[in-house]
Design a protein around this motif. Structure first.
Motif, PDB file in Angstrom:
ATOM      1  N   GLY A  32       2.568  21.674 -21.880  1.00  0.00           N
ATOM      2  CA  GLY A  32       3.749  20.879 -22.189  1.00  0.00           C
ATOM      3  C   GLY A  32       4.388  21.145 -23.535  1.00  0.00           C
ATOM      4  O   GLY A  32       5.327  20.452 -23.925  1.00  0.00           O
ATOM      5  N   PHE A  33       3.902  22.131 -24.255  1.00  0.00           N
ATOM      6  CA  PHE A  33       4.506  22.471 -25.546  1.00  0.00           C
ATOM      7  C   PHE A  33       5.621  23.489 -25.306  1.00  0.00           C
ATOM      8  O   PHE A  33       5.577  24.259 -24.354  1.00  0.00           O
ATOM      9  N   ASP A  34       6.623  23.491 -26.171  1.00  0.00           N
ATOM     10  CA  ASP A  34       7.802  24.347 -25.961  1.00  0.00           C
ATOM     11  C   ASP A  34       7.608  25.758 -26.517  1.00  0.00           C
ATOM     12  O   ASP A  34       8.517  26.337 -27.104  1.00  0.00           O
ATOM     13  N   SER A  35       6.439  26.334 -26.296  1.00  0.00           N
ATOM     14  CA  SER A  35       6.109  27.644 -26.867  1.00  0.00           C
ATOM     15  C   SER A  35       7.037  28.763 -26.381  1.00  0.00           C
ATOM     16  O   SER A  35       7.172  29.773 -27.061  1.00  0.00           O
ATOM     17  N   LYS A  36       7.697  28.569 -25.250  1.00  0.00           N
ATOM     18  CA  LYS A  36       8.622  29.603 -24.771  1.00  0.00           C
ATOM     19  C   LYS A  36       9.874  29.676 -25.641  1.00  0.00           C
ATOM     20  O   LYS A  36      10.636  30.630 -25.562  1.00  0.00           O
ATOM     21  N   SER A  37      10.056  28.690 -26.514  1.00  0.00           N
ATOM     22  CA  SER A  37      11.187  28.678 -27.451  1.00  0.00           C
ATOM     23  C   SER A  37      10.806  29.184 -28.833  1.00  0.00           C
ATOM     24  O   SER A  37      11.611  29.141 -29.751  1.00  0.00           O
ATOM     25  N   TRP A  38       9.580  29.628 -28.987  1.00  0.00           N
ATOM     26  CA  TRP A  38       9.100  30.086 -30.289  1.00  0.00           C
ATOM     27  C   TRP A  38       9.530  31.528 -30.514  1.00  0.00           C
ATOM     28  O   TRP A  38       8.758  32.466 -30.337  1.00  0.00           O
ATOM     29  N   VAL A  39      10.761  31.703 -30.891  1.00  0.00           N
ATOM     30  CA  VAL A  39      11.293  33.047 -31.122  1.00  0.00           C
ATOM     31  C   VAL A  39      11.935  33.108 -32.510  1.00  0.00           C
ATOM     32  O   VAL A  39      12.558  32.149 -32.956  1.00  0.00           O
ATOM     33  N   PRO A  40      11.767  34.255 -33.172  1.00  0.00           N
ATOM     34  CA  PRO A  40      12.388  34.404 -34.485  1.00  0.00           C
ATOM     35  C   PRO A  40      13.906  34.513 -34.330  1.00  0.00           C
ATOM     36  O   PRO A  40      14.386  34.837 -33.260  1.00  0.00           O
ATOM     37  N   PRO A  41      14.656  34.243 -35.338  1.00  0.00           N
ATOM     38  CA  PRO A  41      14.216  33.975 -36.700  1.00  0.00           C
ATOM     39  C   PRO A  41      13.928  32.496 -36.964  1.00  0.00           C
ATOM     40  O   PRO A  41      13.208  32.171 -37.903  1.00  0.00           O
ATOM     41  N   LYS A  42      14.458  31.578 -36.157  1.00  0.00           N
ATOM     42  CA  LYS A  42      14.338  30.161 -36.478  1.00  0.00           C
ATOM     43  C   LYS A  42      12.964  29.579 -36.170  1.00  0.00           C
ATOM     44  O   LYS A  42      12.503  28.695 -36.886  1.00  0.00           O
ATOM     45  N   ARG A  43      12.317  30.042 -35.115  1.00  0.00           N
ATOM     46  CA  ARG A  43      11.037  29.452 -34.703  1.00  0.00           C
ATOM     47  C   ARG A  43      10.019  30.537 -34.362  1.00  0.00           C
ATOM     48  O   ARG A  43       9.602  30.663 -33.214  1.00  0.00           O
ATOM     49  N   PRO A  44       9.587  31.318 -35.336  1.00  0.00           N
ATOM     50  CA  PRO A  44       8.618  32.379 -35.036  1.00  0.00           C
ATOM     51  C   PRO A  44       7.272  31.802 -34.583  1.00  0.00           C
ATOM     52  O   PRO A  44       6.854  30.730 -35.031  1.00  0.00           O
ATOM     53  N   PHE A  45       6.629  32.534 -33.684  1.00  0.00           N
ATOM     54  CA  PHE A  45       5.333  32.149 -33.135  1.00  0.00           C
ATOM     55  C   PHE A  45       4.351  31.747 -34.226  1.00  0.00           C
ATOM     56  O   PHE A  45       3.700  30.693 -34.142  1.00  0.00           O
ATOM     57  N   SER A  46       4.212  32.548 -35.259  1.00  0.00           N
ATOM     58  CA  SER A  46       3.211  32.291 -36.306  1.00  0.00           C
ATOM     59  C   SER A  46       3.418  30.937 -36.961  1.00  0.00           C
ATOM     60  O   SER A  46       2.467  30.158 -37.137  1.00  0.00           O
ATOM     61  N   ALA A  47       4.653  30.629 -37.314  1.00  0.00           N
ATOM     62  CA  ALA A  47       4.947  29.365 -37.989  1.00  0.00           C
ATOM     63  C   ALA A  47       4.765  28.177 -37.046  1.00  0.00           C
ATOM     64  O   ALA A  47       4.219  27.136 -37.431  1.00  0.00           O
ATOM     65  N   GLU A  48       5.216  28.326 -35.818  1.00  0.00           N
ATOM     66  CA  GLU A  48       5.126  27.229 -34.853  1.00  0.00           C
ATOM     67  C   GLU A  48       3.679  26.936 -34.471  1.00  0.00           C
ATOM     68  O   GLU A  48       3.285  25.774 -34.335  1.00  0.00           O
ATOM     69  N   LEU A  49       2.871  27.971 -34.294  1.00  0.00           N
ATOM     70  CA  LEU A  49       1.461  27.760 -33.971  1.00  0.00           C
ATOM     71  C   LEU A  49       0.755  27.054 -35.127  1.00  0.00           C
ATOM     72  O   LEU A  49       0.008  26.091 -34.926  1.00  0.00           O
ATOM     73  N   ALA A  50       1.011  27.505 -36.346  1.00  0.00           N
ATOM     74  CA  ALA A  50       0.402  26.877 -37.520  1.00  0.00           C
ATOM     75  C   ALA A  50       0.801  25.397 -37.611  1.00  0.00           C
ATOM     76  O   ALA A  50      -0.040  24.538 -37.899  1.00  0.00           O
ATOM     77  N   LEU A 109      -8.204  31.599 -32.845  1.00  0.00           N
ATOM     78  CA  LEU A 109      -7.945  30.181 -32.622  1.00  0.00           C
ATOM     79  C   LEU A 109      -9.125  29.646 -31.824  1.00  0.00           C
ATOM     80  O   LEU A 109      -9.500  30.234 -30.808  1.00  0.00           O
ATOM     81  N   LYS A 110      -9.716  28.560 -32.305  1.00  0.00           N
ATOM     82  CA  LYS A 110     -10.833  27.934 -31.605  1.00  0.00           C
ATOM     83  C   LYS A 110     -10.416  26.559 -31.105  1.00  0.00           C
ATOM     84  O   LYS A 110      -9.870  25.764 -31.863  1.00  0.00           O
ATOM     85  N   ALA A 170      -1.739  22.204 -37.356  1.00  0.00           N
ATOM     86  CA  ALA A 170      -1.779  21.278 -38.494  1.00  0.00           C
ATOM     87  C   ALA A 170      -1.387  19.851 -38.094  1.00  0.00           C
ATOM     88  O   ALA A 170      -1.912  18.888 -38.650  1.00  0.00           O
ATOM     89  N   SER A 171      -0.510  19.721 -37.130  1.00  0.00           N
ATOM     90  CA  SER A 171      -0.041  18.394 -36.712  1.00  0.00           C
ATOM     91  C   SER A 171      -1.087  17.613 -35.930  1.00  0.00           C
ATOM     92  O   SER A 171      -0.979  16.396 -35.797  1.00  0.00           O
ATOM     93  N   GLY A 172      -2.075  18.305 -35.379  1.00  0.00           N
ATOM     94  CA  GLY A 172      -3.098  17.636 -34.580  1.00  0.00           C
ATOM     95  C   GLY A 172      -2.646  17.275 -33.180  1.00  0.00           C
ATOM     96  O   GLY A 172      -3.348  16.556 -32.466  1.00  0.00           O
ATOM     97  N   GLN A 173      -1.480  17.761 -32.762  1.00  0.00           N
ATOM     98  CA  GLN A 173      -0.943  17.399 -31.445  1.00  0.00           C
ATOM     99  C   GLN A 173      -1.774  17.927 -30.275  1.00  0.00           C
ATOM    100  O   GLN A 173      -1.682  17.392 -29.172  1.00  0.00           O
TER     101      GLN A 173
END
Length: 160
Positions: free
Chosen positions: A98-116, A59-60, A120-123
């Protein structure tokens, strides 16, 4: 009196015109270009890419240096995905911003999908934050210290 260049010198240089391609064009300085200290920064770009030599996923972040003793205007921070510790460190930086990365847990919100999705969103672009750059010794190779940029907190605006 304006400086003039001898025509013979220009003729010598013209042989390079057609194939002229500056090496390293478009490459940004890394955080190692910054002296140790505190900085205010803005994320100006964020992209998931692969390295050219080893085909590693990275990630750059392009970071505009808004305050601090920086000899450059924009630096590049590269996140490596070589270990769980590397990934968890990125997750902590994102949570600090300020991003909710601590909630990025499978199966509903896996890290890989949430990071992508985040990339992509440009946030990330436009996020302002305070960071501390610190150079730490490398026990394995004292000639290659570690240049770390620690995200301290998100800023709503720049102080200056």
């Amino acid at each position: 009196m304006p400086n003039t260049v001898d025509q013979a010198i220009l003729d010598d240089l013209r042989q390079f015109d057609r194939d002229f391609k500056p090496q390293g064009a478009g490459r940004k300085a890394g955080v190692d270009a910054l002296p140790d200290g505190d900085y205010e920064m803005e994320i100006v770009s964020a992209a998931l890419e692969r390295t050219k030599n080893s085909n590693e996923t990275i990630l750059k972040w392009g970071l505009r240096v808004c305050s601090g003793k920086a000899p450059v205007e924009v630096v590049e921070k590269v996140f490596l995905f070589r270990s769980q510790q590397n990934v968890d460190s990125l997750g902590n930086d994102l949570a600090t911003l300020g991003f909710d990365s601590k909630s990025w847990v499978p199966p509903k919100r896996p890290f890989s999908a949430e990071l992508a999705k985040l990339i992509a969103s440009g946030q990330l672009v436009g996020v302002l934050f305070k960071a501390t750059k610190k150079t730490n010794p490398n026990r394995d190779d004292p000639n290659k210290p570690y240049h770390n940029l620690y995200v301290q907190n998100r800023l709503s605006r720049l102080s200056s």
